[in-house]
Design a protein around this motif. Structure first.
Motif, PDB file in Angstrom:
ATOM      1  N   MET A 153      39.908  22.257  25.906  1.00 46.33           N
ATOM      2  CA  MET A 153      39.990  23.695  26.251  1.00 46.33           C
ATOM      3  C   MET A 153      39.210  23.963  27.543  1.00 46.33           C
ATOM      4  SD  MET A 153      38.801  26.938  23.937  1.00 46.33           S
ATOM      5  CE  MET A 153      37.057  26.924  24.290  1.00 46.33           C
ATOM      6  N   THR A 154      39.845  24.637  28.506  1.00 46.71           N
ATOM      7  CA  THR A 154      39.077  25.066  29.678  1.00 46.71           C
ATOM      8  C   THR A 154      38.946  26.578  29.639  1.00 46.71           C
ATOM      9  OG1 THR A 154      41.098  25.177  30.967  1.00 46.71           O
ATOM     10  CG2 THR A 154      39.791  23.179  31.201  1.00 46.71           C
ATOM     11  N   GLU A 155      37.739  27.018  29.899  1.00 44.73           N
ATOM     12  CA  GLU A 155      37.451  28.447  29.797  1.00 44.73           C
ATOM     13  C   GLU A 155      36.643  28.875  31.007  1.00 44.73           C
ATOM     14  OE1 GLU A 155      36.551  30.631  25.740  1.00 44.73           O
ATOM     15  OE2 GLU A 155      34.715  29.891  26.668  1.00 44.73           O
ATOM     16  N   ILE A 156      37.111  29.919  31.692  1.00 44.26           N
ATOM     17  CA  ILE A 156      36.322  30.437  32.812  1.00 44.26           C
ATOM     18  C   ILE A 156      36.195  31.953  32.688  1.00 44.26           C
ATOM     19  CG2 ILE A 156      36.897  28.578  34.449  1.00 44.26           C
ATOM     20  CD1 ILE A 156      38.879  30.572  35.754  1.00 44.26           C
ATOM     21  N   LEU A 157      35.150  32.455  33.264  1.00 45.86           N
ATOM     22  CA  LEU A 157      34.921  33.902  33.260  1.00 45.86           C
ATOM     23  C   LEU A 157      34.754  34.345  34.715  1.00 45.86           C
ATOM     24  CD1 LEU A 157      34.326  36.590  31.846  1.00 45.86           C
ATOM     25  CD2 LEU A 157      32.008  35.778  31.393  1.00 45.86           C
ATOM     26  N   LEU A 158      35.735  35.130  35.186  1.00 43.57           N
ATOM     27  CA  LEU A 158      35.649  35.644  36.551  1.00 43.57           C
ATOM     28  C   LEU A 158      34.931  36.990  36.509  1.00 43.57           C
ATOM     29  CD1 LEU A 158      39.242  34.887  37.957  1.00 43.57           C
ATOM     30  CD2 LEU A 158      37.211  33.406  37.858  1.00 43.57           C
ATOM     31  N   ARG A 159      33.989  37.138  37.418  1.00 38.46           N
ATOM     32  CA  ARG A 159      33.249  38.389  37.498  1.00 38.46           C
ATOM     33  C   ARG A 159      33.548  39.044  38.839  1.00 38.46           C
ATOM     34  NH1 ARG A 159      26.632  39.026  36.865  1.00 38.46           N
ATOM     35  NH2 ARG A 159      26.608  41.317  36.851  1.00 38.46           N
ATOM     36  N   GLY A 160      33.737  40.343  38.827  1.00 38.97           N
ATOM     37  CA  GLY A 160      34.001  41.045  40.080  1.00 38.97           C
ATOM     38  C   GLY A 160      34.476  42.458  39.775  1.00 38.97           C
ATOM     39  N   ARG A 161      34.942  43.121  40.799  1.00 42.50           N
ATOM     40  CA  ARG A 161      35.555  44.443  40.593  1.00 42.50           C
ATOM     41  C   ARG A 161      37.005  44.175  40.225  1.00 42.50           C
ATOM     42  NH1 ARG A 161      35.702  46.147  45.801  1.00 42.50           N
ATOM     43  NH2 ARG A 161      36.144  48.293  45.181  1.00 42.50           N
ATOM     44  N   ILE A 162      37.437  44.682  39.097  1.00 41.76           N
ATOM     45  CA  ILE A 162      38.769  44.318  38.592  1.00 41.76           C
ATOM     46  C   ILE A 162      39.704  45.525  38.640  1.00 41.76           C
ATOM     47  CG2 ILE A 162      40.058  43.528  36.558  1.00 41.76           C
ATOM     48  CD1 ILE A 162      37.692  41.857  35.779  1.00 41.76           C
ATOM     49  N   LEU A 163      40.920  45.286  39.125  1.00 49.43           N
ATOM     50  CA  LEU A 163      41.960  46.335  39.127  1.00 49.43           C
ATOM     51  C   LEU A 163      43.259  45.750  38.598  1.00 49.43           C
ATOM     52  CD1 LEU A 163      43.110  49.146  39.959  1.00 49.43           C
ATOM     53  CD2 LEU A 163      43.600  48.147  42.212  1.00 49.43           C
ATOM     54  N   THR A 164      43.824  46.413  37.598  1.00 42.85           N
ATOM     55  CA  THR A 164      45.135  45.997  37.075  1.00 42.85           C
ATOM     56  C   THR A 164      45.875  47.235  36.562  1.00 42.85           C
ATOM     57  OG1 THR A 164      46.260  44.517  35.519  1.00 42.85           O
ATOM     58  CG2 THR A 164      44.193  45.478  34.774  1.00 42.85           C
ATOM     59  N   PHE A 165      47.186  47.172  36.583  1.00 41.83           N
ATOM     60  CA  PHE A 165      47.987  48.343  36.216  1.00 41.83           C
ATOM     61  C   PHE A 165      48.608  48.202  34.833  1.00 41.83           C
ATOM     62  CE2 PHE A 165      47.683  48.354  40.776  1.00 41.83           C
ATOM     63  CZ  PHE A 165      47.465  49.693  41.068  1.00 41.83           C
ATOM     64  N   ARG A 166      48.780  49.348  34.171  1.00 43.37           N
ATOM     65  CA  ARG A 166      49.519  49.394  32.906  1.00 43.37           C
ATOM     66  C   ARG A 166      50.865  50.082  33.083  1.00 43.37           C
ATOM     67  NH1 ARG A 166      44.405  50.676  31.021  1.00 43.37           N
ATOM     68  NH2 ARG A 166      44.894  52.890  31.197  1.00 43.37           N
ATOM     69  N   ASP A 167      50.945  50.916  34.118  1.00 41.00           N
ATOM     70  CA  ASP A 167      52.188  51.661  34.363  1.00 41.00           C
ATOM     71  C   ASP A 167      52.192  52.143  35.819  1.00 41.00           C
ATOM     72  OD1 ASP A 167      54.641  52.785  33.848  1.00 41.00           O
ATOM     73  OD2 ASP A 167      53.964  53.980  32.153  1.00 41.00           O
ATOM     74  N   GLU A 168      53.293  52.743  36.225  1.00 39.77           N
ATOM     75  CA  GLU A 168      53.398  53.174  37.617  1.00 39.77           C
ATOM     76  C   GLU A 168      52.613  54.463  37.854  1.00 39.77           C
ATOM     77  OE1 GLU A 168      57.351  53.589  39.196  1.00 39.77           O
ATOM     78  OE2 GLU A 168      56.549  53.616  41.241  1.00 39.77           O
ATOM     79  N   PRO A 169      51.673  54.451  38.815  1.00 37.72           N
ATOM     80  CA  PRO A 169      50.886  55.655  39.086  1.00 37.72           C
ATOM     81  C   PRO A 169      51.647  56.618  39.992  1.00 37.72           C
ATOM     82  CG  PRO A 169      49.978  53.732  40.237  1.00 37.72           C
ATOM     83  CD  PRO A 169      51.252  53.304  39.626  1.00 37.72           C
ATOM     84  N   LEU A 170      52.604  57.302  39.421  1.00 34.37           N
ATOM     85  CA  LEU A 170      53.496  58.152  40.222  1.00 34.37           C
ATOM     86  C   LEU A 170      52.755  59.297  40.895  1.00 34.37           C
ATOM     87  CD1 LEU A 170      56.762  58.282  38.111  1.00 34.37           C
ATOM     88  CD2 LEU A 170      56.489  57.419  40.448  1.00 34.37           C
ATOM     89  N   ASN A 171      51.674  59.745  40.264  1.00 30.83           N
ATOM     90  CA  ASN A 171      50.934  60.864  40.838  1.00 30.83           C
ATOM     91  C   ASN A 171      49.656  60.436  41.532  1.00 30.83           C
ATOM     92  OD1 ASN A 171      52.851  62.778  39.865  1.00 30.83           O
ATOM     93  ND2 ASN A 171      51.997  62.406  37.831  1.00 30.83           N
ATOM     94  N   GLY A 172      49.665  59.228  42.061  1.00 35.48           N
ATOM     95  CA  GLY A 172      48.509  58.765  42.816  1.00 35.48           C
ATOM     96  C   GLY A 172      47.238  58.808  41.995  1.00 35.48           C
ATOM     97  N   GLU A 173      46.200  59.368  42.605  1.00 35.19           N
ATOM     98  CA  GLU A 173      44.885  59.362  41.954  1.00 35.19           C
ATOM     99  C   GLU A 173      44.849  60.116  40.636  1.00 35.19           C
ATOM    100  OE1 GLU A 173      42.215  59.592  45.833  1.00 35.19           O
ATOM    101  OE2 GLU A 173      44.395  59.388  45.896  1.00 35.19           O
ATOM    102  N   ALA A 174      45.814  61.012  40.428  1.00 34.50           N
ATOM    103  CA  ALA A 174      45.832  61.769  39.176  1.00 34.50           C
ATOM    104  C   ALA A 174      46.341  60.921  38.013  1.00 34.50           C
ATOM    105  CB  ALA A 174      46.704  63.020  39.343  1.00 34.50           C
ATOM    106  N   SER A 175      46.774  59.690  38.302  1.00 34.65           N
ATOM    107  CA  SER A 175      47.379  58.846  37.255  1.00 34.65           C
ATOM    108  C   SER A 175      46.369  57.854  36.686  1.00 34.65           C
ATOM    109  CB  SER A 175      48.552  58.063  37.837  1.00 34.65           C
ATOM    110  OG  SER A 175      49.407  58.887  38.560  1.00 34.65           O
ATOM    111  N   ALA A 176      45.155  58.304  36.423  1.00 36.76           N
ATOM    112  CA  ALA A 176      44.084  57.376  36.018  1.00 36.76           C
ATOM    113  C   ALA A 176      44.462  56.550  34.799  1.00 36.76           C
ATOM    114  CB  ALA A 176      42.801  58.149  35.754  1.00 36.76           C
ATOM    115  N   GLU A 177      45.289  57.106  33.934  1.00 39.16           N
ATOM    116  CA  GLU A 177      45.637  56.375  32.699  1.00 39.16           C
ATOM    117  C   GLU A 177      46.592  55.199  32.946  1.00 39.16           C
ATOM    118  OE1 GLU A 177      48.851  59.147  33.524  1.00 39.16           O
ATOM    119  OE2 GLU A 177      46.685  59.330  33.639  1.00 39.16           O
TER     120      GLU A 177
END
Ligand code: GUN
Ligand code: ZN
Length: 436
Positions: free
Chosen positions: A1-25
């Protein structure tokens, strides 16, 4: 088993942010984030301290602060035999194809050439942070073999296929309806589902296929109904006029593909610039994907992709480089040119939306949500590390950047391969380990 833990500022999407910054969810951003990867898959994403205290206690840690960790970029339309076509001086599409592209692609019947270019191609994708792509090989079966062998060796998630073309090109680039069908089928048997490789049925475009070949392409698509189909559509007015001559019975270009049953939710249609309302309706009803290729559309002078119109008609979309009509392997450069094409038409392209598109959006376009394009648990761990201070000009601009959105906009506008500090393919460092 190989296991690594990346640390940093993380950004990932769950859905399309159609309303820009108002789409926090629709997205997750963690300032001091941790990404736990086991055997090439995402296990968990959380605050670093929480992960370290729990599940990630024994993992080896790499700290990427102050950089941003995101899912790897996905390029939904790129030609691997066109690395040596980029920047060819031509006017519009048909001249560009005849004078440069068809000449270059013939070299893929030369011993050793496909292997050499495949190796360079994957180096370039990695350098630019692209970890998945939908790729056109040449008409020659060995080009597909070279492509998939290299992708498999590097364990990269790829979608690709042998171009089928049996007319209106030099003899060295032509197959026949039967050989195109047979070769495609043999390649599907060899490569589809092998490791991370997926086959795409790839009739080049209507002008270079006879009705018989399109018929047999449709037969393949019916036989392998889970498979992607990729082709070009309505890129250029002369191309469209040529299709009208070749298929006089057809109402329009799109109906040619519809007639041969080549449209559907796994069909990627490169360009889609000059479409009638009827064609937009046909594409929407089929669930096919219109692929926006900004740098190519500007370089070849094809026209302006009308994203707002397509979206208003519920046409699914993707974004891509289209090397070698396109001029950069970088999805950052691609998003930047996309922004400009939309802006000139009075359309907005918020950076949250563009970064969504280059990751989860393109994964959805490829029906690969949950597999690549996000940090959902169980997804394949293809990640990029983005450095917004990669050049002196970016560094000085960053001094006035206050928000994540501004940082994304800066990277999209000024960034290229230099902004990709590291790339992980299935949990393994792939950029720092490239042979220089
Ligand atoms: N249409 C048919 N083939 C091609 C190609 O290789 N590039 C582009 N941009 N358009 C095409
Ligand atoms: Zn193309």
């Amino acid at each position: 088993m190989t296991e690594i833990l990346l640390r940093g500022r993380i950004l990932t999407f769950r859905d399309e942010p159609l309303n820009g910054e108002a789409s926090a969810e629709t997205f997750t951003y963690i300032e001091d984030g941790g990404l736990l990867i086991r055997d090439g898959k995402i296990v968990a994403m959380d605050d670093y301290a929480r992960l370290r205290a729990g599940e990630g206690a024994s993992a080896e840690v790499t700290d990427h602060h102050p950089h941003l960790i995101m899912p790897g970029f996905i390029d939904c339309h790129i030609h691997f035999p066109q690395m040596q076509v980029v920047g060819s001086y031509a006017g519009a599409l048909l001249e560009w194809l005849d004078r440069y592209t068809f000449v270059e692609e013939q070299k893929f019947s030369n011993q050793g050439h496909p292997e050499r270019i495949a190796s360079a191609f994957f180096d370039e994708l990695i350098r630019h942070g692209t970890t998945t792509a939908s790729v056109y090989c040449s008409v020659h079966r060995p080009s597909v073999h070279a492509f998939f062998s290299e992708a498999h060796r590097r364990n990269m998630r790829m979608v690709a296929g042998k171009v089928m073309m049996d007319r209106n090109a030099p003899p060295g680039l032509l197959d026949t309806p039967q050989s195109g069908y047979d070769d495609s089928k043999a390649l599907i048997g060899e490569w589809h589902g092998k490791g991370r490789q997926l086959y795409a049925i790839t009739p080049r475009f209507a002008p270079t296929s006879t009705p018989e070949q399109l018929e047999m392409s449709g037969a393949l698509a019916r036989e392998f109904s889970d498979m992607h189909v990729q082709t070009h559509l309505c890129e250029n007015p002369a191309e469209i006029a040529f299709v009208a001559e070749l298929f006089p019975w057809s109402r329009d270009y799109t109906q040619v593909y519809e007639h041969y049953e080549l449209l559907g939710p796994k069909t990627l249609l490169g360009h889609c610039i000059h479409l009638s309302d009827a064609e937009v309706g046909t594409i929407a009803n089929s669930g096919s994907i219109a692929v926006f290729c900004p740098t190519s559309n500007l370089f070849i002078g094809s026209g302006l992709f009308d994203l707002a119109r397509l979206r208003a008609s519920n046409v699914r979309n993707a974004i891509a480089t289209d090397i070698g009509g396109g001029t950069s392997y970088s999805m950052l450069r691609t998003l930047d040119e996309g922004y400009k094409i939309l802006n000139i038409q009075g359309q907005r392209y918020h950076p949250l939306r563009s970064f969504y598109q280059a990751t989860l959006g393109n994964a959805r376009a490829l029906s690969l949500e949950g597999v690549v394009g996000s940090f959902a648990a169980g997804a394949e761990a293809d990640c990029i590390v983005l450095d917004a201070r990669a050049t002196p000009a970016m560094r000085i601009r960053m001094e006035t950047v206050e928000t994540l959105v501004e940082e994304l906009m800066l990277m999209q506008t000024m960034g290229d391969d230099r902004a990709i500090a590291e790339v992980y393919v299935a949990g393994r460092p792939a950029k720092s380990t490239l042979v220089k």
